[in-house]
Write a protein that holds these residues in place. Sequence first.
Motif, PDB file in Angstrom:
ATOM      1  N   UNK A  87      48.278 -17.015  27.529  1.00  0.00           N
ATOM      2  CA  UNK A  87      47.988 -16.415  28.830  1.00  0.00           C
ATOM      3  C   UNK A  87      46.524 -16.679  29.157  1.00  0.00           C
ATOM      4  N   UNK A  88      46.300 -17.306  30.308  1.00  0.00           N
ATOM      5  CA  UNK A  88      44.940 -17.621  30.755  1.00  0.00           C
ATOM      6  C   UNK A  88      44.671 -16.825  32.028  1.00  0.00           C
ATOM      7  N   UNK A  89      43.711 -15.924  31.998  1.00  0.00           N
ATOM      8  CA  UNK A  89      43.374 -15.129  33.175  1.00  0.00           C
ATOM      9  C   UNK A  89      41.956 -15.457  33.626  1.00  0.00           C
ATOM     10  N   UNK A  90      41.755 -15.443  34.942  1.00  0.00           N
ATOM     11  CA  UNK A  90      40.441 -15.772  35.505  1.00  0.00           C
ATOM     12  C   UNK A  90      40.170 -14.925  36.738  1.00  0.00           C
ATOM     13  N   UNK A  91      38.883 -14.635  36.941  1.00  0.00           N
ATOM     14  CA  UNK A  91      38.418 -14.005  38.170  1.00  0.00           C
ATOM     15  C   UNK A  91      37.234 -14.810  38.685  1.00  0.00           C
ATOM     16  N   UNK A  92      37.276 -15.146  39.948  1.00  0.00           N
ATOM     17  CA  UNK A  92      36.220 -15.936  40.591  1.00  0.00           C
ATOM     18  C   UNK A  92      35.574 -15.087  41.678  1.00  0.00           C
ATOM     19  N   UNK A  93      34.225 -15.046  41.676  1.00  0.00           N
ATOM     20  CA  UNK A  93      33.518 -14.237  42.659  1.00  0.00           C
ATOM     21  C   UNK A  93      32.209 -14.917  43.028  1.00  0.00           C
ATOM     22  N   UNK A  94      31.926 -14.985  44.308  1.00  0.00           N
ATOM     23  CA  UNK A  94      30.673 -15.588  44.757  1.00  0.00           C
ATOM     24  C   UNK A  94      29.506 -14.644  44.494  1.00  0.00           C
TER      25      UNK A  94
END
Length: 244
Positions: free
Chosen positions: A63-70
């Motif tokens: 399981x690969x989880x990611x969060x992207x935020x500027x």
Amino acid sequence: MESMKIVRWGIAGVLAMVSLAWAGDKKDAPGQAVDSGSLGVFTNGHRIATETFSIEQSANGSVITSQFKTEEGIDKAAQSSELQLAPNGDIRKYEWKELSPGKTQATVAPSNEYISGAPDQKAPEDQPFLLPASTSVLDDYFFIQREVLVWRFMASACKQEKGELKCPVNQKTQFGSMNPHQRSSQPLSVEFSGRDKVNFKGAEHELNKFILHGEGGDWTLWLDDQFKLQRILVAGDNTEVIRD
């Protein structure tokens, strides 16, 4: 072949991601974190965003989880994703969500022979992508998914000999890829370019260099001897990604 010296759990991690079968029974087991952290995204030398990620593996898959935020001062944007893979690396399920400035999402999962999915809330019906479950997910802003692709490359193209992983140099291996929320797909290739000394974060590092060749241009990736992504360079649009 050129070799990469690695620790033992690194070999196991690569093979666990993409091996066709595990020895013994595949009973439920707690996931083991094999990589986690954050990646800084830079354009023309200025940090514009951060991706926070984790990769967990078990006998049942990954399981690969990611969060992207500027970053502050940049137009606000936030996204999240979760990629579930079978032990052989095939897609089990992928979910992408735009959290800001809009609220959209996309979900894909295998259905019969092909991947199908709902691209967003406005079109909830399943739509086939006509792609096999072995297709690699490479979404726009989740750079850690490129690390997973390199792991698949190493497991298919490289050989383990006397505690080292020996990889053919400058020999391309073909893969299929998809960007689910954009409903696009493209073929690409990965090659190992050998050991490389590169300067970043104020120091010189000797790393393993890989190149992803796609229709939109080349991406250069550097991984350390534990197969962890350290740097990405997309020269065509002056973008650099560096592990914090």
